[in-house]
Design an enzyme around this catalytic site. Structure first.
Site, mmCIF file in Angstrom:
data_model
loop_
_atom_site.group_PDB
_atom_site.id
_atom_site.type_symbol
_atom_site.label_atom_id
_atom_site.label_comp_id
_atom_site.label_asym_id
_atom_site.label_seq_id
_atom_site.Cartn_x
_atom_site.Cartn_y
_atom_site.Cartn_z
ATOM 1 N N SER A 175 -24.689 18.156 51.256
ATOM 2 C CA SER A 175 -23.312 17.355 52.554
ATOM 3 C C SER A 175 -23.506 17.913 54.160
ATOM 4 C CB SER A 175 -22.120 17.330 51.746
ATOM 5 O OG SER A 175 -21.275 16.361 53.733
ATOM 6 N N THR B 20 -22.922 3.280 41.741
ATOM 7 C CA THR B 20 -21.958 2.111 41.856
ATOM 8 C C THR B 20 -21.047 1.861 43.601
ATOM 9 O OG1 THR B 20 -19.603 3.052 40.790
ATOM 10 C CG2 THR B 20 -20.570 0.488 39.397
ATOM 11 N N LEU C 170 -26.082 11.425 42.336
ATOM 12 C CA LEU C 170 -24.573 11.312 43.751
ATOM 13 C C LEU C 170 -23.135 10.755 43.444
ATOM 14 C CD1 LEU C 170 -27.579 8.180 44.705
ATOM 15 C CD2 LEU C 170 -27.298 9.755 45.294
ATOM 16 N N GLN D 121 -16.481 12.720 43.709
ATOM 17 C CA GLN D 121 -14.763 11.957 44.316
ATOM 18 C C GLN D 121 -15.645 12.618 45.738
ATOM 19 O OE1 GLN D 121 -12.645 11.470 46.596
ATOM 20 N NE2 GLN D 121 -12.111 13.922 46.603
ATOM 21 N N TYR E 60 -13.419 19.248 49.125
ATOM 22 C CA TYR E 60 -14.700 18.390 48.917
ATOM 23 C C TYR E 60 -15.374 19.639 49.330
ATOM 24 C CZ TYR E 60 -18.541 15.007 50.004
ATOM 25 O OH TYR E 60 -19.819 14.225 49.999
ATOM 26 N N GLU F 187 -21.053 18.192 55.514
ATOM 27 C CA GLU F 187 -19.565 18.756 55.121
ATOM 28 C C GLU F 187 -20.128 20.254 55.021
ATOM 29 O OE1 GLU F 187 -15.913 17.711 55.321
ATOM 30 O OE2 GLU F 187 -17.637 16.308 57.235
#
Ligand code: NDP
Ligand code: GDR
Length: 326
Positions: free
Chosen positions: A127, A10, A82, A85, A151, A129
């Protein structure tokens, strides 16, 4: 017909990946977490006109038993993890939940694959990040990691579990270290979409200003449609591996504002304000990726310029607001 299971179906990437896999003839099954607000579920899949073409199964990344049952009943050839949070700023407010979903969630899914369908190919949404406080000016697969948020710490755990399950159990697991990618389906809280939505509202007289945080951070921004293609390409390789996916160009939030406002003939300096509420406890100041391995081994390159993507996003937000205005 191959079957793909997508967690996070989603979300932004889940929607574009579903569209890509359906166009290739896949049966696409998505993991859906139950929500009391069922009417808003699938908004992005609806936007792409594919909501009726995907199957949904109920489960949650934090519930290993649901994942085992799903893998067992769906028998996927490919699993794309995928779900997360994914909002960095929220990870300081909900560090443990972020760890459970974004980190342990991946471990749960890897376990479910190992137990129920070890022949499946697995993709992990890693990621940029993870590079955080960058250790090299341009980041590649060989750059050491230095995560700067709960994260990013959770993503690093998921990343190494993906590598470890490949090395320990011989599973076909690949990790895509994706730099920021955006689209009209980007969540409204992320800075690109916040800016394009703000531009649309200001242009239509619905708002007077837009409040942001750090304007000097820079990001390597690409288009989600390009980036989901890289995910699929990774799982088509005989040998699983890890790849950086990026454009090789970095742009500041300030420049992003300039591009977005000037697209509708406005000067960003007249509308942007800053608020300490949007600054982060620890910032990732600069990200710039080197995707030459993906180019060489997967034949992948980014095809959409930042200017074209921002124009597409502003247009989509203008359309959304005009529809609401009636
Ligand atoms: P989104 O935030 O748009 O989507 C996240 C998805 O995860 C949603 O479908 C959400 O469901 C689902 N989810 C959240 N918690 C759970 C849970 N407990 N159980 C099951 N599903 C859950 O992210 P994007 O599409 O932008 O990103 C996809 C992945 O790629 C994420 O893992 C993200 O961290 C990672 N990533 C993203 C980048 C980007 O620039 N977009 C760059 C690098 C990595 P719901 O709709 O119910 O909230
Ligand atoms: P990021 O994306 O943290 O890179 O994570 P985000 O768009 O949230 O922030 C990018 C940069 O913009 C600065 N910024 C602001 N950010 C937000 N959200 N809102 C603001 O008002 C604002 N003002 C300035 C931030 O400080 C930051 O420097 C995204 C997510 O999709 C992750 O899941 C993914 O892993 C990484 O991209 C790669």
């Amino acid at each position: 017909m191959p079957t793909a299971l997508i967690t996070g179906i989603t979300g932004q990437d889940g929607a574009y990946l579903s569209q890509l896999l359906l166009s290739k003839g896949y049966r696409v099954v998505g993991l859906l977490r139950r929500s009391a607000s069922a009417d808003v579920i699938g908004e992005r899949l609806r936007w792409l006109g594919i909501i009726d073409d995907v199957e949904m199964v109920d489960g949650n990344m934090t519930d290993l038993s649901s994942l085992i049952r799903i893998i067992d009943s769906v028998s996927p050839d490919e699993v794309y993890n995928l779900a997360a949070q994914s909002f960095v700023a929220a990870s300081w407010q909900q560090p443990l939940l972020t760890g459970q979903v974004t980190g342990m969630g991946a471990a749960n899914l890897l376990e479910a694959v190992r137990i129920a369908q070890p022949s499946a190919r697995y993709y992990q949404a890693s990621s940029s990040e993870m590079f955080g406080l960058i250790q090299e000016p341009v980041q590649s697969e060989r750059t050491p990691f230095y995560p700067r948020s709960p994260y990013a710490v959770a993503k690093l755990y998921a990343h190494w579990m993906t590598v470890n399950y490949r090395e320990s159990f011989g599973l076909h697991t690949s990790s895509g270290i994706l730099f920021n990618h955006e689209s009209p389906l980007r969540g409204i809280e992320f800075v690109t979409r916040k800016v394009t939505d703000g531009v649309a509202r200001i242009k239509l007289g619905l708002a007077k200003t837009l409040s942001l945080g750090n304007l000097e951070a820079t990001r390597d921004w690409g288009h989600a449609r390009d980036y989901v293609r890289a995910m699929w390409l990774m799982l088509q390789q005989e040998i699983p591996d890890d790849y950086v996916i990026a454009t090789g160009r970095t742009t500041s939030i300030r420049q992003l504002c300039s591009i977005a406002f000037s697209y509708v003939g406005l000067d960003y300096e007249e509308y942007i304000t800053t608020s300490k509420n949007f600054f982060r406890p620890a910032e990732v100041e600069v990200l710039l990726g080197d995707a030459s391995k993906a180019q060489e081994k997967l034949g992948w390159t980014a095809t959409t310029s930042l200017e074209d993507m921002i124009g597409e996003m502003v247009d989509a937000d203008l359309t959304r607001h005009r529809k609401r205005l009636g």
